[in-house]
Scaffold this motif. Structure first.
Motif, mmCIF file in Angstrom:
data_model
loop_
_atom_site.group_PDB
_atom_site.id
_atom_site.type_symbol
_atom_site.label_atom_id
_atom_site.label_comp_id
_atom_site.label_asym_id
_atom_site.label_seq_id
_atom_site.Cartn_x
_atom_site.Cartn_y
_atom_site.Cartn_z
ATOM 1 N N LYS A 27 7.607 -20.572 18.253
ATOM 2 C CA LYS A 27 7.984 -20.864 16.870
ATOM 3 C C LYS A 27 7.129 -20.053 15.899
ATOM 4 C CE LYS A 27 9.523 -25.660 17.517
ATOM 5 N NZ LYS A 27 9.216 -27.076 17.197
ATOM 6 N N VAL A 28 5.838 -19.998 16.171
ATOM 7 C CA VAL A 28 4.934 -19.256 15.285
ATOM 8 C C VAL A 28 5.238 -17.767 15.356
ATOM 9 C CG1 VAL A 28 2.534 -18.669 14.803
ATOM 10 C CG2 VAL A 28 3.134 -21.003 15.456
ATOM 11 N N ARG A 29 5.503 -17.263 16.559
ATOM 12 C CA ARG A 29 5.840 -15.841 16.710
ATOM 13 C C ARG A 29 7.104 -15.501 15.925
ATOM 14 N NH1 ARG A 29 6.726 -15.741 21.854
ATOM 15 N NH2 ARG A 29 9.000 -15.670 21.708
ATOM 16 N N GLN A 30 8.148 -16.340 16.043
ATOM 17 C CA GLN A 30 9.401 -16.100 15.316
ATOM 18 C C GLN A 30 9.182 -16.184 13.808
ATOM 19 O OE1 GLN A 30 11.926 -19.083 17.013
ATOM 20 N NE2 GLN A 30 12.050 -18.072 19.010
ATOM 21 N N LEU A 31 8.337 -17.117 13.386
ATOM 22 C CA LEU A 31 8.005 -17.252 11.972
ATOM 23 C C LEU A 31 7.329 -15.984 11.462
ATOM 24 C CD1 LEU A 31 7.528 -18.864 9.345
ATOM 25 C CD2 LEU A 31 5.478 -19.814 10.426
ATOM 26 N N ALA A 32 6.397 -15.457 12.239
ATOM 27 C CA ALA A 32 5.690 -14.235 11.845
ATOM 28 C C ALA A 32 6.657 -13.062 11.721
ATOM 29 C CB ALA A 32 4.589 -13.919 12.854
ATOM 30 N N PHE A 33 7.602 -12.958 12.644
ATOM 31 C CA PHE A 33 8.591 -11.880 12.569
ATOM 32 C C PHE A 33 9.432 -12.009 11.306
ATOM 33 C CE2 PHE A 33 7.779 -10.919 17.045
ATOM 34 C CZ PHE A 33 8.033 -9.560 17.090
ATOM 35 N N ARG A 34 9.845 -13.233 10.967
ATOM 36 C CA ARG A 34 10.663 -13.431 9.767
ATOM 37 C C ARG A 34 9.887 -13.057 8.505
ATOM 38 N NH1 ARG A 34 12.182 -18.324 12.312
ATOM 39 N NH2 ARG A 34 10.890 -19.519 10.860
ATOM 40 N N LEU A 35 8.623 -13.498 8.447
ATOM 41 C CA LEU A 35 7.808 -13.198 7.273
ATOM 42 C C LEU A 35 7.554 -11.696 7.149
ATOM 43 C CD1 LEU A 35 5.214 -16.118 7.480
ATOM 44 C CD2 LEU A 35 7.030 -15.836 5.779
ATOM 45 N N ALA A 36 7.323 -11.044 8.277
ATOM 46 C CA ALA A 36 7.090 -9.594 8.258
ATOM 47 C C ALA A 36 8.334 -8.865 7.774
ATOM 48 C CB ALA A 36 6.688 -9.107 9.644
ATOM 49 N N ALA A 37 9.506 -9.297 8.256
ATOM 50 C CA ALA A 37 10.758 -8.652 7.850
ATOM 51 C C ALA A 37 11.005 -8.809 6.350
ATOM 52 C CB ALA A 37 11.922 -9.243 8.646
ATOM 53 N N LYS A 38 10.701 -10.000 5.813
ATOM 54 C CA LYS A 38 10.900 -10.245 4.390
ATOM 55 C C LYS A 38 9.946 -9.420 3.523
ATOM 56 C CE LYS A 38 12.584 -15.033 4.674
ATOM 57 N NZ LYS A 38 12.273 -16.444 4.327
ATOM 58 N N SER A 39 8.776 -9.121 4.066
ATOM 59 C CA SER A 39 7.749 -8.454 3.265
ATOM 60 C C SER A 39 7.841 -6.929 3.285
ATOM 61 C CB SER A 39 6.359 -8.873 3.750
ATOM 62 O OG SER A 39 6.123 -8.359 5.051
ATOM 63 N N ILE A 40 8.716 -6.379 4.128
ATOM 64 C CA ILE A 40 8.790 -4.916 4.264
ATOM 65 C C ILE A 40 9.079 -4.240 2.928
ATOM 66 C CG2 ILE A 40 10.207 -3.035 5.212
ATOM 67 C CD1 ILE A 40 10.294 -4.575 7.836
ATOM 68 N N GLY A 41 10.024 -4.833 2.155
ATOM 69 C CA GLY A 41 10.385 -4.227 0.880
ATOM 70 C C GLY A 41 9.235 -4.193 -0.106
ATOM 71 N N GLU A 42 8.300 -5.119 0.037
ATOM 72 C CA GLU A 42 7.187 -5.204 -0.907
ATOM 73 C C GLU A 42 5.972 -4.401 -0.459
ATOM 74 O OE1 GLU A 42 4.403 -8.638 -3.052
ATOM 75 O OE2 GLU A 42 5.976 -9.215 -1.637
ATOM 76 N N ILE A 43 5.636 -4.475 0.828
ATOM 77 C CA ILE A 43 4.400 -3.832 1.283
ATOM 78 C C ILE A 43 4.645 -2.626 2.179
ATOM 79 C CG2 ILE A 43 3.188 -6.026 1.142
ATOM 80 C CD1 ILE A 43 3.224 -6.211 4.176
ATOM 81 N N GLY A 44 5.909 -2.392 2.541
ATOM 82 C CA GLY A 44 6.217 -1.247 3.389
ATOM 83 C C GLY A 44 6.239 -1.614 4.860
ATOM 84 N N GLU A 45 7.005 -0.849 5.621
ATOM 85 C CA GLU A 45 7.201 -1.162 7.038
ATOM 86 C C GLU A 45 5.894 -1.072 7.833
ATOM 87 O OE1 GLU A 45 9.958 0.171 10.867
ATOM 88 O OE2 GLU A 45 10.270 1.098 8.896
#
Length: 226
Positions: free
Chosen positions: A44-62
């Motif tokens: 669950k935590v791993r999937q959460l981290a992936f979702r948060l990372a995907a959402k943040s790409i537009g703001e902080i870059g890939e």
């Protein structure tokens, strides 16, 4: 707030400045220790981290998002690499020597829950631990504490906190916990015959979830024997 929700908030906070601070890393390690060994919660935590990372790409870059994600994944599973466990067997003195070493290495606390204690070689190490300031607590079976050769009363008279089971059934555990982070458990009775005659075993581990479960059981028994 359960552990996964608490972890989620720490992850979100860490993304505000695009990195994991030392304080956040420490907090995450402590929280992740609470789900150590729970594959479903870790997923669950791993999937959460992936979702948060995907959402943040537009703001902080890939690249920054992937660096952050990699750090989180390492933290989730770093606990696995830190687990150390070993097993010992008797007849022979391997179990005895490892119990003595376990007691000798205790630094602050030593909780012992054993059916009986009659081996003076182990008793000496317990008294030594008490003398150097280790907080020692012992739970034993009330019937066995009255046996010839039992050192239960002797240890109590040395100022060590001792409580005996008072039920009709036997308190048959043989485990000990040192410093709230290391567990000794097995069939080995703390007697001379266990070393010289019986087929016995001792396992020692720092597996956080197992240590916590045995610690909870010790505290439950200790409280019930007031």
């Amino acid at each position: 707030m359960n552990e996964v929700h608490h972890i989620e908030q720490v992850l979100i906070d860490s993304l505000e400045d695009f990195s994991i601070s030392r304080t956040e890393r420490k907090e995450l390690k402590e929280l992740l220790a609470g789900i150590h060994g729970n594959v479903a919660e870790q997923a669950k935590v791993r999937q959460l981290a992936f979702r948060l990372a995907a959402k943040s790409i537009g703001e902080i870059g890939e690249m920054a998002a992937m660096d952050w994600l990699q750090s989180i994944i390492k933290l989730i599973y770093s606990q696995e690499a830190e687990v150390k466990s070993s097993a010992y067997f008797s007849p022979g003195e391997n179990c005895l020597h490892r119990i003595q070493q376990f007691i000798r290495e205790a630094q602050s606390t030593l909780d012992i829950c054993v059916f009986t204690i009659t081996d003076n070689r182990i008793v000496e190490k317990i008294i030594d631990a008490h003398a150097r300031g280790v907080k020692v607590r012992i739970i034993s079976d009330n019937d066995k504490s009255e046996d010839l050769g039992s050192d239960f009363d002797y240890l109590a008279n040395k100022g060590i906190a001792c409580r005996a089971d008072r039920t009709d059934a036997h308190m048959h555990h043989k485990f000990a916990i040192a410093d709230d982070n290391k567990l000794l458990n097995g069939s080995y009775n703390w007697t001379r015959s266990a070393a010289t005659e019986n087929n016995e075993n001792v396992t020692i581990t720092n597996h956080k979830k197992l240590v916590r479960q045995f610690q909870n059981e010790f505290l439950r028994l200790w409280s019930s024997l007031k």
